[in-house]
Enzyme design. Sequence first.
Site, mmCIF file in Angstrom:
data_model
loop_
_atom_site.group_PDB
_atom_site.id
_atom_site.type_symbol
_atom_site.label_atom_id
_atom_site.label_comp_id
_atom_site.label_asym_id
_atom_site.label_seq_id
_atom_site.Cartn_x
_atom_site.Cartn_y
_atom_site.Cartn_z
ATOM 1 N N ASP A 1 -7.116 -3.782 -7.327
ATOM 2 C CA ASP A 1 -7.759 -4.313 -6.136
ATOM 3 C C ASP A 1 -8.021 -5.795 -6.330
ATOM 4 O O ASP A 1 -8.300 -6.238 -7.452
ATOM 5 C CB ASP A 1 -9.087 -3.588 -5.854
ATOM 6 C CG ASP A 1 -9.629 -3.927 -4.478
ATOM 7 O OD1 ASP A 1 -10.344 -4.949 -4.352
ATOM 8 O OD2 ASP A 1 -9.317 -3.213 -3.506
ATOM 9 N N ARG B 1 -3.199 6.410 0.522
ATOM 10 C CA ARG B 1 -3.791 7.547 1.223
ATOM 11 C C ARG B 1 -2.850 8.312 2.141
ATOM 12 O O ARG B 1 -3.242 9.307 2.712
ATOM 13 C CB ARG B 1 -5.016 7.061 2.013
ATOM 14 C CG ARG B 1 -6.122 6.545 1.112
ATOM 15 C CD ARG B 1 -7.203 5.828 1.875
ATOM 16 N NE ARG B 1 -6.707 4.599 2.511
ATOM 17 C CZ ARG B 1 -7.399 3.889 3.393
ATOM 18 N NH1 ARG B 1 -8.596 4.274 3.764
ATOM 19 N NH2 ARG B 1 -6.870 2.792 3.908
ATOM 20 N N TYR C 1 -14.757 -13.048 0.241
ATOM 21 C CA TYR C 1 -15.566 -11.843 -0.006
ATOM 22 C C TYR C 1 -16.855 -12.192 -0.739
ATOM 23 O O TYR C 1 -17.912 -11.618 -0.471
ATOM 24 C CB TYR C 1 -14.768 -10.826 -0.816
ATOM 25 C CG TYR C 1 -13.804 -10.003 -0.005
ATOM 26 C CD1 TYR C 1 -14.233 -8.874 0.698
ATOM 27 C CD2 TYR C 1 -12.458 -10.337 0.073
ATOM 28 C CE1 TYR C 1 -13.349 -8.113 1.441
ATOM 29 C CE2 TYR C 1 -11.562 -9.587 0.815
ATOM 30 C CZ TYR C 1 -12.020 -8.470 1.501
ATOM 31 O OH TYR C 1 -11.136 -7.714 2.250
ATOM 32 N N ARG D 1 -6.967 10.763 -6.589
ATOM 33 C CA ARG D 1 -8.171 9.989 -6.260
ATOM 34 C C ARG D 1 -9.419 10.859 -6.320
ATOM 35 O O ARG D 1 -10.506 10.402 -6.708
ATOM 36 C CB ARG D 1 -7.992 9.386 -4.856
ATOM 37 C CG ARG D 1 -9.213 8.674 -4.271
ATOM 38 C CD ARG D 1 -9.492 7.352 -4.960
ATOM 39 N NE ARG D 1 -10.671 6.712 -4.416
ATOM 40 C CZ ARG D 1 -11.920 6.970 -4.804
ATOM 41 N NH1 ARG D 1 -12.155 7.887 -5.723
ATOM 42 N NH2 ARG D 1 -12.942 6.309 -4.281
ATOM 43 N N ARG E 1 0.818 -1.220 0.000
ATOM 44 C CA ARG E 1 0.000 0.000 0.000
ATOM 45 C C ARG E 1 0.850 1.268 0.000
ATOM 46 O O ARG E 1 0.460 2.288 0.563
ATOM 47 C CB ARG E 1 -0.968 0.022 1.183
ATOM 48 C CG ARG E 1 -2.045 -1.047 1.075
ATOM 49 C CD ARG E 1 -3.247 -0.754 1.961
ATOM 50 N NE ARG E 1 -4.205 -1.846 1.834
ATOM 51 C CZ ARG E 1 -4.894 -2.358 2.851
ATOM 52 N NH1 ARG E 1 -4.744 -1.884 4.060
ATOM 53 N NH2 ARG E 1 -5.732 -3.334 2.654
#
Length: 345
Positions: A77, A31, A153, A40, A27
């Site tokens: 992702d 962010r 998921y 973004r 990552r």
Amino acid sequence: MGTDESKKLLKVLGGERFERPPVWMMRQAGRHLPEYLELRSRAKNFLDFCYTPSMAAEATLQPIRRYGMDGAILFADILLVLDAMGLDVKFEKGVGPLVEQVTGPADLDRVPAVKAADRLSPVYETVSRVRDGLPAQTTLIGFAGSPWTVSLYAIEGRGKTDKSDAWRWAHGRPQELAAVMDKVAEATVEYLARQVEAGAEALMLFDSWAEGLPDNIFREVIIAPTKKLVTGLRARGVTVPVIGFPRGAGVMLEPYAKETGVTAVGLDTAAVPSFVNSVLPPDMPVQGHLDPLLLIEGGPRMEARVRELMAAYSGRPHIFNLGHGVRPETPIVNVERVLKILREG
């Protein structure tokens, strides 16, 4: 110990040892970077961001420009595979991913594996753009989720659950779970092979939900499907190294490393260096595993731990990384400090 700095990360995956290990961080594109947040803000939503090659390539390259990392990991992702397989996938702010739940393996028969991989063509364009924009010494890493984590998921329908639905399938509906994972693996083999064709030089398999599983279930849902996936990649002609990341594997790390066919293992935050070194072959590359929360705190304890991990794995091929992803509140100066220690001492 090697000294040639070209494609250092790739050389470690080939078994070379360096006094100063190559480094990248899970990552790392994200962010904690102001340039990422600005980028973004221009996307309609997260899926749109992942499927827009100009944006996804820029996000991949940002931490390379800022930090000079030895590895660039594709910005995408793990749930894109489910989206391509015909399930409804969306990302809700403050909630996380929401996935159309499967009730059985037939729910994944809507789109054949090759067609699902075709639908992910924007990702391959991203890979190609990144490869063109990377410095010569930087290794481009493609990735996907492992069959258990992606299937989880689809069974749970969302992230942030206690995962008991998927675990109950593992105990009570093992054949159906195996069939779901087979379908995910089939699409994933094709997806990863296309990433390599587009320019990925190494691959990483994220098994983010391997933690806490009973050992018999770990063998059925982590080791067996990962082995099938790696075998499928090799049969498809993919020869690049594969890093497997079974987060929370604990003592099951040894059979995972020895039985799945992965080239290297990613280690999580709780990995114990003395245990890792005692159970893994001395020539097997490892990647990891500074605590992302320690990276936020910084200071002398962080610096000591960086040096401790470098020393612990000095006898084997080692890629420095975190035990999980960089968090949004991570100070840039702390990342820079880690890099300075790794590069200069």
